[in-house]
Design a protein around this motif. Structure first.
Motif, short mmCIF file in Angstrom:
data_model
loop_
_atom_site.label_atom_id
_atom_site.label_comp_id
_atom_site.label_asym_id
_atom_site.label_seq_id
_atom_site.Cartn_x
_atom_site.Cartn_y
_atom_site.Cartn_z
N UNK A 119 0.83 -1.20 0.00
CA UNK A 119 0.00 0.00 0.00
C UNK A 119 0.87 1.25 0.00
N UNK A 120 1.93 1.24 0.76
CA UNK A 120 2.84 2.39 0.79
C UNK A 120 3.48 2.61 -0.57
N UNK A 121 3.93 1.54 -1.22
CA UNK A 121 4.51 1.67 -2.55
C UNK A 121 3.51 2.31 -3.50
N UNK A 122 2.25 1.90 -3.41
CA UNK A 122 1.21 2.47 -4.27
C UNK A 122 0.92 3.92 -3.88
N UNK A 123 0.79 4.18 -2.58
CA UNK A 123 0.43 5.51 -2.12
C UNK A 123 1.52 6.54 -2.43
N UNK A 124 2.76 6.09 -2.56
CA UNK A 124 3.85 7.01 -2.87
C UNK A 124 3.87 7.44 -4.34
N UNK A 125 3.00 6.86 -5.15
CA UNK A 125 2.86 7.32 -6.53
C UNK A 125 2.11 8.64 -6.61
N UNK A 126 1.43 9.00 -5.52
CA UNK A 126 0.62 10.22 -5.49
C UNK A 126 0.95 10.99 -4.21
N UNK A 127 0.32 12.16 -4.06
CA UNK A 127 0.56 12.98 -2.87
C UNK A 127 -0.71 13.19 -2.05
N UNK A 128 -1.78 12.47 -2.38
CA UNK A 128 -3.05 12.66 -1.69
C UNK A 128 -2.94 12.37 -0.19
N UNK A 129 -3.75 13.09 0.59
CA UNK A 129 -3.84 12.77 2.01
C UNK A 129 -4.49 11.40 2.18
N UNK A 130 -4.32 10.83 3.37
CA UNK A 130 -4.71 9.44 3.62
C UNK A 130 -5.59 9.35 4.86
#
Length: 202
Positions: free
Chosen positions: A115-126
């Motif tokens: 999930x972190x690898x995927x989330x680091x493709x963008x800058x959206x808040x979580x």
């Protein structure tokens, strides 16, 4: 409290039925037209493009990482009005947490890294939301509220340890057993985490 079956990396177009705050997948063309704002439409398109990139990785369609099918079967994604929901869930032969505990299993540690690898493709808040299956009404002490919150917070810690900046965390929430995905509220499948990449305004 704040602080459907095997996924195979699939995309679930059905929004969570119990969430009045979440609508159908994405934003309809009629809604975009009614807004009368080209900038709003541009933002929507930009968000959808970001989410597509993340979903490609989570479905194993990206060259960013090699994802095991054993990991992908615990993952579902769906796009809602709130953002991209990444759902991680228990299966009978593989659990995210130790029984009745917020202690993550090795499986969840692997999922968190994905999930972190995927989330680091963008800058959206979580946002991170924890859910648990229901317990029999006869239990003397029902742990569902504290357990769902503790599990959501454990996921936050795993993601931050894996490299997500703390300032991207918008909220961490426990929903107890109030939003089951199966009609059998005590079904194991209701044990899950939802990591939401929130829509951005820019």
């Amino acid at each position: 409290m704040t602080l459907p079956q095997n996924g195979n990396g699939a995309t679930n177009q059905r929004p969570a039925e119990s969430r009045q705050s979440r609508g159908e997948t994405g934003v309809s063309q009629d809604t975009a037209a009614a807004s009368g704002s080209g900038s709003d439409t541009a933002r929507q398109m930009a968000n959808e493009a970001k989410f597509d990139k993340v979903q490609d990785l989570l479905k194993g369609h990206s060259g960013e990482s090699a994802v095991s099918p054993e990991i992908l079967r615990h993952v579902l994604t769906r796009v809602t009005d709130e953002g991209l929901v990444i759902e991680l869930f228990d299966l009978e032969d593989a659990r995210l947490f130790m029984p009745e505990s917020p202690a993550p299993t090795p499986l969840l540690r692997q999922l968190a890294q994905l999930v972190v690898t995927a989330a680091q493709l963008v800058e959206n808040e979580i946002a991170i939301e924890g859910h648990t299956r229901a317990r029999p009404v006869v239990v003397q002490v029902n742990p569902v509220w504290t357990l769902s919150m503790a599990r959501a917070d454990a996921m936050r810690n795993l993601m931050q340890d894996a490299g997500i900046r703390s300032d991207r965390m918008s909220r961490v929430t426990g929903h107890a057993d109030r939003e089951p995905v199966l009609s059998d509220k005590m079904a194991l499948r209701n044990n899950r985490l939802e990591v939401i990449l929130l829509r951005s305004d820019d």
